[in-house]
Write a protein that holds these residues in place. Structure first.
Motif, short mmCIF file in Angstrom:
data_model
loop_
_atom_site.label_atom_id
_atom_site.label_comp_id
_atom_site.label_asym_id
_atom_site.label_seq_id
_atom_site.Cartn_x
_atom_site.Cartn_y
_atom_site.Cartn_z
N VAL A 1 0.87 -1.18 0.00
CA VAL A 1 0.00 0.00 0.00
C VAL A 1 0.90 1.23 0.00
N PRO A 2 0.59 2.23 -0.82
CA PRO A 2 1.45 3.40 -0.90
C PRO A 2 1.63 4.09 0.45
N SER A 3 2.84 4.57 0.71
CA SER A 3 3.08 5.35 1.92
C SER A 3 2.61 6.78 1.71
N VAL A 4 2.62 7.23 0.46
CA VAL A 4 2.16 8.58 0.12
C VAL A 4 1.16 8.46 -1.01
N LEU A 5 -0.05 8.98 -0.78
CA LEU A 5 -1.09 8.92 -1.80
C LEU A 5 -1.12 10.22 -2.60
N SER A 6 -1.41 10.10 -3.88
CA SER A 6 -1.60 11.30 -4.68
C SER A 6 -2.92 11.95 -4.27
N SER B 1 7.11 -4.93 3.30
CA SER B 1 7.96 -4.07 4.11
C SER B 1 7.35 -3.83 5.48
N SER B 2 8.21 -3.75 6.48
CA SER B 2 7.75 -3.48 7.84
C SER B 2 7.75 -1.99 8.14
N ALA B 3 8.04 -1.15 7.15
CA ALA B 3 8.10 0.30 7.35
C ALA B 3 6.76 0.81 7.86
N TYR B 4 6.79 1.53 8.98
CA TYR B 4 5.56 1.98 9.62
C TYR B 4 4.91 3.14 8.87
N LYS B 5 5.65 3.72 7.93
CA LYS B 5 5.17 4.91 7.22
C LYS B 5 3.88 4.65 6.44
#
Length: 268
Positions: free
Chosen positions: A104-109, A136-140
């Motif tokens: 899932v994108p970390s930053v949405l358009s 990815s385990s990135a919490y962002k």
């Protein structure tokens, strides 16, 4: 080579048939050799037809002038549709009436942007997500993941990277899935992907390579495939599409192999 044997069988059958007709005309018996050659010819023809693959795969094509307003037809056969979303932060695999979302994108358009993940879903008539795979385990990405899980009531979540387990991200996802389970009357919980498993009639391998976390999907024989790029002015083959590298291969036996390499742990 298969085509060669097919023509050889047809030619042999034709010649032996002519010989047999001639022998009948001159009132001579059709010998065992002639019958044997007829059988060999028929077997060769049948085997050749079985072995010829139906190459009905359309190469991934992107037309930069096309619009995304036309909805995708809902396929009922064995067809693969591949969508790359939000600058490659997410990948959707649509196969056999199932939709698999990878990351899932970390930053949405912007919400009014045609390339916004939810707008793309609506454009292509994607109303459900059957499985979410996270690499990815990135919490962002946590807030957006929970948003997607809630909007599409996703209870089938798998972690391609086992390090996601027992993290804050895992805890929040687990709470989100439990809420979905109450709605769907389900008991599924997020889990780590196996190294090899079957997903919706696709053989899937999950491994870590030097390039990053690699998911390889091997589809059954003679599946028709189409790749759709909504944001990019370049061909998908062999290119690093931002967060994911996508490789598609199609062999002479009629099998599609789709490889998705994710290495987003250090990206903002």
């Amino acid at each position: 080579m298969t085509i060669f044997f097919l023509f050889f069988g047809l030619l042999l059958l034709f010649l032996v048939t002519i010989i047999c007709i001639v022998r009948k005309i001159i009132k001579r018996k059709i010998g065992y050799i002639n019958w044997s050659l007829i059988i060999v010819a028929i077997v060769t023809i049948v085997v050749s037809f079985i072995e010829i693959p139906v190459k009905n795969y359309s190469e991934a094509v992107y037309n930069k002038n096309r619009t995304v307003s036309t909805k995708t037809v809902v396929y009922k056969g064995k067809t693969l549709n591949l969508y790359s979303l939000e600058n490659g932060q997410s990948i959707v695999i649509q196969y056999n009436n199932k939709n698999i979302l990878i990351d899932v994108p970390s930053v949405l358009s912007q919400s009014n942007d045609k390339n916004n993940i939810f707008n793309v879903f609506a454009t292509h008539d994607i109303k459900k997500i059957d499985m979410l795979i996270l690499t990815s385990s990135a919490y962002k990405s946590a807030n957006n993941i929970l948003d997607v899980v809630g909007r599409y009531n996703i209870d089938n979540i798998q972690y391609a990277d086992e390090s996601i387990e027992k993290t804050n991200l895992d805890k929040e996802i687990l709470e989100g899935v439990k809420a979905v389970n109450d709605v769907k009357k389900s008991s599924m919980l997020p889990k780590v992907m196996e190294e090899k498993q079957n997903l919706f009639d696709m053989e899937v391998e999950n491994e870590k390579t030097e390039e990053g976390n690699t998911l390889t999907f091997k589809l059954p024989k003679n599946v028709k495939g189409c790749a759709n790029l909504d944001s990019y002015d370049k061909n998908i083959h062999g290119n690093n599409i931002y967060d994911h590298k996508i490789k598609i291969s199609y062999d002479s036996s009629g099998y599609i192999s789709l490889k998705i390499i994710s290495d987003i742990s250090d990206k903002d």
